[in-house]
Design an enzyme around this catalytic site. Sequence first.
Site, mmCIF file in Angstrom:
data_model
loop_
_atom_site.group_PDB
_atom_site.id
_atom_site.type_symbol
_atom_site.label_atom_id
_atom_site.label_comp_id
_atom_site.label_asym_id
_atom_site.label_seq_id
_atom_site.Cartn_x
_atom_site.Cartn_y
_atom_site.Cartn_z
ATOM 1 C CG ASP A 47 -1.598 -1.167 1.589
ATOM 2 O OD1 ASP A 47 -1.538 -2.111 0.806
ATOM 3 O OD2 ASP A 47 -2.233 -1.194 2.657
ATOM 4 C CD GLU A 86 -7.179 -5.054 3.886
ATOM 5 O OE1 GLU A 86 -6.705 -5.872 4.674
ATOM 6 O OE2 GLU A 86 -6.780 -4.950 2.716
HETATM 7 C C1 FRU Z 1 -3.921 -3.679 2.651
HETATM 8 C C2 FRU Z 1 -3.322 -4.074 3.986
HETATM 9 C C3 FRU Z 1 -3.703 -3.056 5.048
HETATM 10 C C4 FRU Z 1 -2.607 -3.220 6.049
HETATM 11 C C5 FRU Z 1 -1.422 -3.477 5.165
HETATM 12 C C6 FRU Z 1 -0.386 -4.376 5.765
HETATM 13 O O1 FRU Z 1 -3.217 -4.117 1.548
HETATM 14 O O2 FRU Z 1 -3.775 -5.359 4.345
HETATM 15 O O3 FRU Z 1 -4.997 -3.227 5.577
HETATM 16 O O4 FRU Z 1 -2.443 -2.086 6.840
HETATM 17 O O5 FRU Z 1 -1.915 -4.061 3.978
HETATM 18 O O6 FRU Z 1 0.756 -4.421 4.970
#
Ligand code: FRU
Length: 605
Positions: free
Chosen positions: A159, A328
């Site tokens: 992300d 998310e």
């Molecule tokens: C989304 C996610 C988020 C989390 C991160 C962990 O891709 O699952 O929810 O904060 O990646 O790397």
Amino acid sequence: MKKILSVMTLVAALAVAGTSQAMAQTVQGKPIRAEQLANDNWLLHVSPQETAKYLLLPVEDKAPEAHLKLIVDNQLCRNIDVRMALHKIDYYVPVVLDEFRGHNLVVQAHMNIDRSNRGGVGSEICWANIRLSDTFDQTNRERFRPLYHHTPVYGWMNDPNGMFYKDGTWHLFYQYNPYGSMWGNMNWRHSTSRDLLTWNDEGVAIAPDAHGAIFSGSCVVDEKNTAGFGAGAVIALYTSAGDVQSQSLAYSTDGGRTFTPYAGNPILTADVPDFRDPNMFWNDDINAWNLILAVGQEMRIYSSPNLKDWKEESRFGLGYGNHDGVWECPDLFPLPVDKLTSKQVDKLNGKQLVNSSTNNSSTITKWVLVCNINPGGPFGGSATQYFVGDFDGHKFTCDSAPQVTKWMDWGKDHYATVSFWGAPKDRRTVLAWMSNWQYANDAPTMQYRSANSIARDLGLFQDGGEWYVSVKPSPEMLAARGKKVKSPTEACEMVVDLKGSATITLANAKGEKVVMTYDDDARTFSMDRTQSGNVAFSEAFPCTTVAPTHGRLKQLRIFIDRCSIEAFDADGHVAMTNLVFPSEPYNSVKVKGGKATIWEMKSGK
Ligand code: FRU
């Protein structure tokens, strides 16, 4: 010492799936002996006098994660998980030794190996190949590394996090593993850019601490010093992912280069397991900060005067949109509705539009709530859905009926989309992570893994009484155009003027192809990558993605960059992002029903 280090050079034997032309990584330095202990444990002692810059650890991507404790002068300093090589060395990763110089560093490793079908303890190749070195070779070794998209210099990325714009610089932090090219050990690494095309690596900004790994979150510039770390401090809010997920704060007084975690962390806790990805913003309407957080199947909205004390205001989402996965990476922001006549306002089924707090009556805003969801995407796995409605600083009210689901991008490789805080001229500029959790860890690159989408600017459009978010390449992308060319190149933009239905076939001499189809009757646009090259690394990869076009398409802009294709229509009604891994670049295009103009893209690298 220098001399000894430089004479001992070896080359890591790289067996990189799908990248036969990959260069080898040059590894210099001297071996350091690891001592075998009982119960699959190993120990390595780096003396306080050691001057080498790096401890280089040999990695095999498909090996299980070994658990390493970095113990400094008898205190546990860091836990890291590394896929220590068992049979072959795919690449090396560095532990930077600068911070430990003058101290005793003990690395204690525990292997997680099922011994039933493996050699005995000590048969692993890694233990004889750890090295101390003054150099770490991060030269690109991947022919799929994009030329004008952001990628990490080495290691794994997911992300985009904490993006903000200040004084002409775009700041991008991202989920990052410094110890391998698969997900793990989440840090925030930092890149900056002045043009959204050329990115400078600024190194790791926030590293895991005793509260856990550093999961996704956001940054704001606290101009009014509401948090007490100084006017203009950059404040980061992220999820600490340890035994539980909680929210932590860190502040930077050097413009985002280095961060200090707040001593009072965590600042927000809950009794639920999925509680993450805080996204905060200043809201003039309540003269306070707002925060949106993903909590299982819904979003929670908070307010705060000081970024530390948060009060829950409301929740949104149960029963709305898609719930086939975990919610998310949220975002919540206003978008202006331009030049709406009162007639148009009436036409929106009597739905009330909220006037912004400015007195300018032509500035009407709608609020967009972004909710990334995994799995549950329209073609499987990860995707970005959104809701359009109103927000008064306390409660988000969705305009659409609960069963309506809207997707921001109709490809398979567009996830974790969030926007930059403070973009100039009220722009709402976003970046996505260009992959999908169904196969992100298996994508056929190894020195680095994953890229971001090109930057996109969002707006609003209306169709059938509903508001939709328009997605257009950011204006900066025009500056990336180089010379006009006759055929597609590995990094180019193709503009196709349409007269009606059209088929665009990109191909190479190996017979690999991507077929894009605009159906003017059905009002759909599709991209078929089933024969695009290497599609075998995941069953979930080969597919055709299809988007509704919300009206007639006049023109397409198609961005190709080695392993990605991003298609947009001129009005921003369709965005589609898909990865492709051709064995050689597509160098021909056939367009039925339209005319293509192609620009080579300047490399941002
Ligand atoms: C989304 C996610 C988020 C989390 C991160 C962990 O891709 O699952 O929810 O904060 O990646 O790397």
